[in-house]
Design a protein around this motif. Structure first.
Motif, short mmCIF file in Angstrom:
data_model
loop_
_atom_site.label_atom_id
_atom_site.label_comp_id
_atom_site.label_asym_id
_atom_site.label_seq_id
_atom_site.Cartn_x
_atom_site.Cartn_y
_atom_site.Cartn_z
N ALA A 9 0.79 -1.05 -0.06
CA ALA A 9 0.03 -0.11 -0.01
C ALA A 9 0.97 1.27 0.01
CB ALA A 9 -0.97 -0.01 1.23
N ILE A 10 1.84 1.36 0.82
CA ILE A 10 2.72 2.41 0.85
C ILE A 10 3.50 2.66 -0.39
CG2 ILE A 10 4.79 3.57 2.34
CD1 ILE A 10 3.66 2.06 4.70
N PHE A 11 4.10 1.40 -0.71
CA PHE A 11 4.78 1.44 -2.04
C PHE A 11 4.00 2.06 -3.25
CE2 PHE A 11 6.35 -0.57 -5.92
CZ PHE A 11 7.64 -0.45 -5.98
N MET A 12 2.60 1.76 -3.36
CA MET A 12 1.95 2.33 -4.30
C MET A 12 1.36 3.75 -4.27
SD MET A 12 -0.23 -1.05 -5.60
CE MET A 12 -0.71 -0.30 -6.99
N ILE A 13 1.11 4.03 -2.84
CA ILE A 13 0.62 5.57 -2.83
C ILE A 13 1.45 6.41 -2.56
CG2 ILE A 13 0.36 5.56 -0.15
CD1 ILE A 13 -2.40 6.47 -0.41
N SER A 14 2.66 6.11 -2.44
CA SER A 14 3.76 7.38 -2.23
C SER A 14 4.06 8.26 -3.36
CB SER A 14 5.16 6.62 -1.81
OG SER A 14 5.17 5.91 -0.61
N PRO A 15 3.96 7.55 -4.58
CA PRO A 15 3.99 8.43 -6.00
C PRO A 15 3.02 9.55 -5.94
CG PRO A 15 4.66 6.33 -6.47
CD PRO A 15 4.22 6.20 -5.10
N LEU A 16 2.09 8.97 -5.58
CA LEU A 16 0.63 9.84 -5.70
C LEU A 16 0.83 11.02 -4.75
CD1 LEU A 16 -2.37 7.10 -6.12
CD2 LEU A 16 -1.09 8.77 -7.86
N ILE A 17 1.23 10.67 -3.40
CA ILE A 17 1.26 11.97 -2.45
C ILE A 17 2.11 12.95 -2.83
CG2 ILE A 17 2.38 12.22 -0.32
CD1 ILE A 17 1.40 9.71 0.79
N GLY A 18 3.48 12.42 -3.44
CA GLY A 18 4.46 13.26 -3.86
C GLY A 18 3.93 14.29 -5.32
N LEU A 19 3.26 13.50 -6.24
CA LEU A 19 2.85 14.34 -7.36
C LEU A 19 1.56 15.43 -6.77
CD1 LEU A 19 2.70 14.82 -10.15
CD2 LEU A 19 1.05 13.00 -10.52
N ALA A 20 0.76 14.89 -5.75
CA ALA A 20 -0.41 15.79 -5.18
C ALA A 20 0.35 16.96 -4.70
CB ALA A 20 -1.22 14.93 -4.23
N GLY A 21 1.37 16.76 -3.65
CA GLY A 21 2.05 17.93 -3.15
C GLY A 21 2.48 18.93 -4.08
N VAL A 22 3.14 18.51 -5.10
CA VAL A 22 3.87 19.50 -5.82
C VAL A 22 2.92 20.02 -6.86
CG1 VAL A 22 4.47 17.75 -7.72
CG2 VAL A 22 5.98 19.82 -7.33
N LEU A 23 1.63 19.50 -7.39
CA LEU A 23 0.82 20.03 -8.02
C LEU A 23 -0.08 21.17 -7.42
CD1 LEU A 23 -0.92 16.94 -9.91
CD2 LEU A 23 0.13 19.00 -11.06
#
Length: 314
Positions: free
Chosen positions: A70-84
């Motif tokens: 779960a953490i492995f898959m959701i981490s990229p989304l967290i990073g992209l959401a923050g910078v967006l």
């Protein structure tokens, strides 16, 4: 209903998701193209970053057996959401300065940390020894440059008479003072480290640890990391333009000047990337804590003296 559609347009099209993604991929092409020209190569075609992302989106996602899925898959989304969110906020302040709020510079600084934290979270959950080395390097690098970056912004806040409002800070041009120029140069190097560009590509270090923090990522998840990197190429230089160089402006002439400022910062990042060897992690930390720290202490002292005595060029 009209207001709802307008809000969706702002979030999904401009200045939100699609605009920022497209702008970021073009910026990543500029980085690759200019780097190629510096190295006497032809470089990729204009749409190559788009092709790369589309190709990765169609590939299989492989997850290590012992990874925390779960953490492995959701981490990229967290990073992209923050910078967006950071990019959208900066564009929104540029388009409609009246929509900003007191303390938004602090929110922006927090959002700038999210991509690095997401990278640490994702790589540490992959159960890969190469990623573990990259994670430890990324954590140390953050400890190195974050303090310098905050001190650089303190100089700006002093020059802006204590303002914590990005729209009001954008009305200043700290770069045209000694303390502001010192803070800008240090902030530029901190942005270089945040982007993972040479000489601060220590966490990836493809020739040493095989991409390090991104070692186990593939397919669409790797594409999301690439999109995050592309959006960072928009958000971080834009933040320096807003904070140090008077912002983008709202009229056509000011907007053209603002784009010129953005391109200037991007070119500086590319030149640093292509003219320096990779540093060791201990060298990078020493550079930020000692050399940049001393420069920023001097800059803060000069900014305080200039603010107290009314000497703007200090």
């Amino acid at each position: 209903m009209t207001e709802t559609l307008q809000n969706l347009f702002w979030i999904l099209i401009f200045p939100g998701f699609l605009f920022t993604i497209a702008f970021g991929l073009i910026a990543s092409w500029i980085v690759r193209k200019v780097s190629a020209l510096v190295q006497w190569r032809v470089g990729p075609p204009l749409f190559q970053p788009f092709y790369d992302v589309m190709k990765l989106m169609g590939k299989e996602i492989l997850i290590p057996k012992d990874a925390q899925r779960a953490i492995f898959m959701i981490s990229p989304l967290i990073g992209l959401a923050g910078v967006l969110l950071l990019s959208s906020m900066l564009w929104w302040i540029t388009i409609k300065p009246a929509t900003n709020f007191v303390g938004d510079i602090i929110v922006a600084i927090y959002l700038m940390v999210l991509p690095s934290l997401a990278l640490i979270l994702g790589s540490s959950s992959s159960a890969s020894p190469h990623a573990a080395i990259g994670t430890s390097r990324e954590m140390k690098l953050i400890l190195g440059y974050e303090l310098s970056l905050v001190l650089a912004f303190i100089v700006v806040i002093i020059k802006a008479d204590g303002q914590l409002n990005l729209a009001k800070i954008a009305g200043q041009t700290p770069i045209f003072s000694i303390s502001g120029l010192l803070a800008f140069l240090v902030a530029l190097l901190c942005v270089q480290a945040k982007l993972g560009f040479v000489p601060f590509d220590i966490a990836e270090a493809e020739t040493e640890i095989g991409s390090g923090v991104l070692m186990e990522y593939s397919g669409a998840l790797l594409a999301i990391w690439q999109l995050m990197q592309a959006v960072m190429l928009v958000a971080l230089p834009l933040f320096l333009v807003v904070v140090f160089m008077g912002g983008m402006g709202t009229t056509n002439t000011e907007l053209i000047r603002g784009i010129g400022k953005y391109v200037l910062i991007l070119v500086l990042l590319i030149l640093i990337k292509n003219t320096n060897p990779r540093l060791r992690i201990d060298q990078a930390i020493k550079f930020f804590w000692v050399y940049c720290g001393i420069a920023l202490v001097v800059a803060i002292i000069l900014a305080i003296i200039g603010s107290h005595c009314g000497i703007k060029w200090l």
